[in-house]
Design an enzyme around this catalytic site. Structure first.
Site: not given
Length: 288
Positions: A7, A9, A41, A43, A69, A99-101, A139, A146, A159, A210, A259
């Site tokens: 897949s 992205e 999506y 930030a 997303h 959740r998103g940045d 992760y 965490a 989740k 990154f 992915h």
């Protein structure tokens, strides 16, 4: 070697030139018959409308299964679910729920007063609609927020228990990183598929920066290898070899799905897929 299911992205374009690049990326990779493709999506929800437009365009014109997303950032529950239902009405039933940045300049995530507090709440609400196949992030190294790896895995389990069907991981540079995480997750009672996220290294300096921001471990050997490859002008060859070898090791260890984070530059991803035995199967439909 078993041929993996793949897949891809993509990220939504911000201008006309980027729109052409996205469609070129779709055209190059669609013949490899991916399980699905996802669109990110930005930030702070900054590409909300762009994501919707890209998802609907790819869905309508490519014949591919597209996963949108969706994040909790800077929106009420009603607004977020309205966006989700818009995807459903457009025929898009796959969502990557995150959740998103936080927006740039923020010190951390702050939930909207009337919004979802976290990804588990978002996943539960999406699952309650019965309209979506939900994937989530994972992760393989400890998430920056965490307490430890066990807390990291416990949150992933929450989740999945909330209604997600599959997890897609953050990228990593050594197969052992993913394999340890997979085994620890299974020990914790997680039996949903965990698909490794693969980032082909198009430009090492950018990827390295990154990775540092994401908390991804950077092995010393990879720094040294790219320093030498740069002097010899063989960076693309090295990137292809490193990624292909890592994917091959994962497949030998029982991984069936990969992915790829394409960054809308498809050639390196395509070449790696070809090296893994993933060859063109279908032709892309003409744009309506």
């Amino acid at each position: 070697m078993t041929t993996p299911d793949i897949s891809f992205e993509f990220f939504p374009p911000r201008n006309l030139e980027a729109s052409f690049r996205l469609w070129e990326t779709v055209q190059v990779l669609a013949p490899l018959a991916p399980r699905f493709v996802s669109v990110t999506y930005g930030a702070g929800g900054t590409t909300r409308d762009l994501t919707r437009e890209a998802v609907e365009t790819i869905h309508k014109n490519s014949g591919l299964t597209v996963a949108a997303h969706l994040t909790c950032v800077d929106a009420t529950r009603a607004e977020t679910l309205e966006i989700a239902q818009g995807f459903a009405k457009a025929g898009v039933s796959d969502i990557v729920a995150l959740r998103g940045d936080p927006p740039k300049g923020s010190t951390g995530f702050t939930a909207h007063p009337d919004g979802f507090a976290n990804s588990v709440e978002l996943i539960g609400a999406l699952a309650d609609t019965g309209d979506f196949n939900i994937r989530v992030g994972a992760y393989p190294e400890v998430h920056p927020e965490a307490a430890d790896q066990q807390a990291n895995i416990d949150w992933l389990k929450a989740k999945l228990d909330a209604g997600a069907s599959e997890a897609l991981t953050q990228f990593f540079f050594e197969p052992e990183t993913f394999l340890r995480f997979r085994d620890a997750s299974a020990k914790a009672g997680i039996n949903a598929p965990i698909t490794p996220g693969i980032l082909p290294i198009e430009h090492w300096k950018g990827v390295r920066n990154f990775a540092a921001r994401c908390g991804t471990s950077i092995p010393a050997w990879i720094d040294e290898a790219f320093d030498k490859a740069a002097r010899d002008e063989r960076e693309t060859l090295l990137a292809t070899a490193i990624c292909t070898e890592m994917c091959s090791t994962l497949i030998e260890e029982g991984v069936e799905q990969l992915h790829f984070y394409t960054l809308n530059t498809p050639e390196l991803t395509r070449d790696i897929c070809h090296a893994l035995g993933v060859t063109p199967e279908v032709k892309l439909q003409n744009v309506a």
